[in-house]
Design a protein around this motif. Structure first.
Motif, PDB file in Angstrom:
ATOM      1  N   GLU A 181      -2.446 -12.236  -2.345  1.00 32.92           N
ATOM      2  CA  GLU A 181      -3.805 -12.701  -2.053  1.00 32.92           C
ATOM      3  C   GLU A 181      -4.212 -13.879  -2.888  1.00 32.92           C
ATOM      4  OE1 GLU A 181      -6.315  -9.793  -0.427  1.00 32.92           O
ATOM      5  OE2 GLU A 181      -5.648  -8.376  -1.681  1.00 32.92           O
ATOM      6  N   TYR A 188      -5.687   3.593  11.394  1.00 33.19           N
ATOM      7  CA  TYR A 188      -6.697   4.374  11.234  1.00 33.19           C
ATOM      8  C   TYR A 188      -7.313   4.914  12.662  1.00 33.19           C
ATOM      9  CZ  TYR A 188      -7.004   3.482   6.272  1.00 33.19           C
ATOM     10  OH  TYR A 188      -6.708   3.242   4.864  1.00 33.19           O
ATOM     11  N   LEU A 203     -14.059   0.282  -3.985  1.00 34.33           N
ATOM     12  CA  LEU A 203     -13.528   1.067  -4.843  1.00 34.33           C
ATOM     13  C   LEU A 203     -12.533   1.993  -3.920  1.00 34.33           C
ATOM     14  CD1 LEU A 203     -16.591   1.402  -7.360  1.00 34.33           C
ATOM     15  CD2 LEU A 203     -14.319   0.311  -7.639  1.00 34.33           C
ATOM     16  N   GLU A 221       0.874  -1.208   0.087  1.00 34.26           N
ATOM     17  CA  GLU A 221       0.050  -0.080  -0.044  1.00 34.26           C
ATOM     18  C   GLU A 221       0.773   1.240   0.109  1.00 34.26           C
ATOM     19  OE1 GLU A 221      -1.326   2.075   3.211  1.00 34.26           O
ATOM     20  OE2 GLU A 221       0.876   1.669   3.611  1.00 34.26           O
TER      21      GLU A 221
HETATM   22  P1  HAM Z   1      -6.968  -0.466   0.895  1.00 34.42           P
HETATM   23  O1  HAM Z   1      -8.297  -0.620   1.280  1.00 34.42           O
HETATM   24  O2  HAM Z   1      -6.190  -1.756   1.400  1.00 34.42           O
HETATM   25  O3  HAM Z   1      -6.333   0.801   1.505  1.00 34.42           O
HETATM   26  O4  HAM Z   1      -6.793  -0.494  -0.439  1.00 34.42           O
HETATM   27  C1  HAM Z   1      -7.635   0.683  -1.084  1.00 34.42           C
HETATM   28  C2  HAM Z   1      -8.161   0.188  -2.440  1.00 34.42           C
HETATM   29  O5  HAM Z   1      -7.115  -0.517  -3.453  1.00 34.42           O
HETATM   30  C3  HAM Z   1      -9.261  -0.750  -2.345  1.00 34.42           C
HETATM   31  O6  HAM Z   1     -10.453  -0.164  -2.039  1.00 34.42           O
HETATM   32  C4  HAM Z   1      -9.422  -1.346  -3.661  1.00 34.42           C
HETATM   33  O7  HAM Z   1     -10.169  -0.720  -4.587  1.00 34.42           O
HETATM   34  C5  HAM Z   1      -7.817  -1.464  -4.072  1.00 34.42           C
HETATM   35  N1  HAM Z   1      -7.187  -2.798  -3.775  1.00 34.42           N
HETATM   36  C6  HAM Z   1      -6.731  -3.245  -2.675  1.00 34.42           C
HETATM   37  N2  HAM Z   1      -6.156  -4.539  -2.791  1.00 34.42           N
HETATM   38  C7  HAM Z   1      -6.364  -5.077  -3.951  1.00 34.42           C
HETATM   39  C8  HAM Z   1      -5.905  -5.956  -4.541  1.00 34.42           C
HETATM   40  N3  HAM Z   1      -5.460  -7.033  -4.136  1.00 34.42           N
HETATM   41  N4  HAM Z   1      -6.387  -5.978  -6.184  1.00 34.42           N
HETATM   42  C9  HAM Z   1      -6.877  -5.042  -6.553  1.00 34.42           C
HETATM   43  N5  HAM Z   1      -7.344  -4.082  -5.753  1.00 34.42           N
HETATM   44  C10 HAM Z   1      -7.131  -3.690  -4.706  1.00 34.42           C
HETATM   45  C11 HAM Z   1      -5.201   0.964   1.337  1.00 34.42           C
HETATM   46  O8  HAM Z   1      -4.223   0.697   0.529  1.00 34.42           O
HETATM   47  C12 HAM Z   1      -4.763   2.471   2.143  1.00 34.42           C
HETATM   48  N6  HAM Z   1      -3.212   2.862   1.838  1.00 34.42           N
HETATM   49  C13 HAM Z   1      -5.650   3.652   1.533  1.00 34.42           C
HETATM   50  C14 HAM Z   1      -5.447   4.897   2.170  1.00 34.42           C
HETATM   51  C15 HAM Z   1      -4.852   5.772   1.831  1.00 34.42           C
HETATM   52  N7  HAM Z   1      -5.733   5.144   3.377  1.00 34.42           N
HETATM   53  C16 HAM Z   1      -5.348   6.420   3.890  1.00 34.42           C
HETATM   54  N8  HAM Z   1      -4.489   6.643   2.659  1.00 34.42           N
END
Ligand code: HAM
Length: 452
Positions: free
Chosen positions: A131, A280, A297, A98
């Motif tokens: 995953e 968080y 999303l 991330e």
């Molecule tokens: P996260 O919920 O792990 O948060 O990922 C954010 C978005 O990335 C998800 O809602 C999804 O749209 C996409 N995503 C996550 N994992 C996958 C995957 N394996 N394959 C495809 N799409 C994926 C974060 O990553 C946090 N860093 C968000 C954040 C930014 N919070 C604060 N600032």
């Protein structure tokens, strides 16, 4: 030694296949899909520019311990999904799962806290999580993210980040959007709630899945997020955080909702929304497209403790990120139409050896006049070159052969009607420009190209 058998998969290795495939859960983005990606990238960039977010890029590799501390040692991301390894030099690195941890690391490392606050940053890049691949869940995926770091903990920034993501979904014409929002409190109110939750779930400990039995000891809030049928059935009667939230966090949440009301963004308050990363506090949010299988999303939240967790001073912050593959998938599911780009490109055809020799010079002349050129210079027969031109959906061909060299001319051929005329070389550029201007672009030709 690399074990040859394990990398040479037999599946799908057709007549032209090499036997190699992209690693499981990782994808090629082929030319025919680029228009979708360009649309998303442009929308992200336009919104960033409008809302004054500056671009930041951080390395794809970071110290693994950064994510252990920031995302949390007991999270699935760190426990099960992180690609980590020891380098030849002995460092323990991880492919970033991330973006937020790396950005806060960069904010501290480069003293961005001493610049104008808050720092409003955005990014677009690749991320990796080991995953089980399924709809919307990849091992290598792309995210676009927006982060507001520094200044004070002001709920208006929570609302602004949510607003930017809401506008991104509208710019991409994604419909039936649902926004879930919750507060997971702060250092003061969350521990009380966690204790209540533990007391409640302890009664069902034996019935919980293995992961939840572990979560009961390490990551209590995630009990509310388990998809296992039996564990999920206990959620309904679980204590509600809104009964335990402190006055400060309650006020913060009400203020965020008030700002969202002002810009007419509707939301569902969801006291079970807890998110899968430990950093968080207070606001957490997730957007979904109703009826889609891809999952969340844009998703994110406030992370006021993250800078301290990785050794910096306390810095209030809020942000979110969205998976680009998921956006593209939902646009396709909802049959969003891409605007067909006007193709002001001619197709250059050479006839004979001498014309081939002179063709690069004529193509350069066209380029200098701003006319885009396609060609199949490696093919010798005119019909083979015309076939490529037709496949690509070009409207005008410039044909150049022995006779034209002698006369100092070219032939301009309308590829739709087949009509052609000779034009002296000096008039070639103005004549092509006139034709482009006069004849509106015919998208059916290019649509044909996109389908090929
Ligand atoms: P996260 O919920 O792990 O948060 O990922 C954010 C978005 O990335 C998800 O809602 C999804 O749209 C996409 N995503 C996550 N994992 C996958 C995957 N394996 N394959 C495809 N799409 C994926 C974060 O990553 C946090 N860093 C968000 C954040 C930014 N919070 C604060 N600032």
């Amino acid at each position: 030694m690399v074990p040859k058998k394990s990398i040479l998969k037999k599946k799908n290795s057709g007549a032209e296949g090499s036997g190699f495939q992209a690693p499981k859960g990782m994808h090629d983005i082929l030319p025919q899909d680029q228009a979708w990606w360009e649309k998303v990238e442009k929308a992200v960039k336009d919104l960033a520019e409008f809302y004054n977010f500056q671009k930041i890029e951080t390395p794809i590799l970071e110290q693994a311990s950064l994510f252990q501390r920031a995302v949390g040692d007991d999270t699935d991301i760190v426990q099960k999904e992180m690609y980590s390894f020891k380098t030849k030099g002995g460092d323990f690195l991880a492919l970033r799962p991330e973006g937020t941890a790396g950005i806060v690391r960069a904010y501290i490392e480069h003293g961005l806290g001493s610049l104008g606050q808050p720092q409003k940053l955005y990014y677009f890049g690749q991320f990796f999580r080991h995953e089980s691949p399924q709809a919307g869940r990849l091992r290598q995926f792309h995210q676009a993210g927006f982060e507001v770091i520094g200044s004070v903990n002001d709920p208006i920034y929570d609302a602004q980040v949510i607003l930017v993501f809401d506008r991104l979904l509208s710019a991409l014409k994604i419909k039936d959007v649902v926004l879930k929002i919750n507060s997971i409190g702060c250092k003061i109110c969350r521990p009380n709630y966690k204790r209540q939750l533990v007391n409640y779930y302890k009664r069902y400990e034996r019935e919980l899945c293995e992961s939840c039995q572990r979560r009961l000891k390490t990551n209590t809030l995630r009990l509310l997020d388990c998809k296992n049928e039996i564990c999920a059935s206990f959620k309904e009667k679980a204590p509600n955080f809104f009964d335990k939230i402190c006055a400060n966090c309650g006020g913060h949440l009400r203020a965020v909702l008030g700002y969202l009301d002002e810009v007419k963004i509707s939301y569902n308050l969801d006291n079970l929304l807890v998110r899968g990363l430990d950093y968080y506090n207070q606001t957490v949010f997730e957007f979904f497209a109703e009826g889609s299988k891809v999952g969340a999303l844009p998703a994110g939240g406030r992370y006021d403790y993250l800078a301290e967790l990785i050794g910096g001073k306390a810095v209030p912050a809020i942000g979110g990120a969205v998976g680009i593959e998921r956006l593209v998938e939902v646009m396709k599911e909802q049959d969003v139409k891409l605007a067909v780009k006007s193709q002001r490109r001619i197709f250059f055809i050479h006839v004979g050896e001498l014309a081939k020799k002179k063709s690069l010079k004529i193509i350069e002349e066209l380029r200098e006049s701003g006319i885009l050129v396609a060609e199949a210079l490696g093919k010798e027969s005119v019909s083979a070159q015309l076939k490529v031109a037709n496949k690509q959906g070009n409207q005008i061909a410039v044909i150049f052969g022995q006779k034209e060299i002698f006369e100092g001319s070219v032939i301009l051929r309308d590829l739709k009607t087949g009509l052609q005329e000779a034009v002296i070389l000096d008039k070639m550029v103005p004549e092509i420009q006139r034709r482009f201007k006069e004849k509106p672009f015919d998208p059916s030709l290019q649509l044909r190209q996109n389908k090929l």
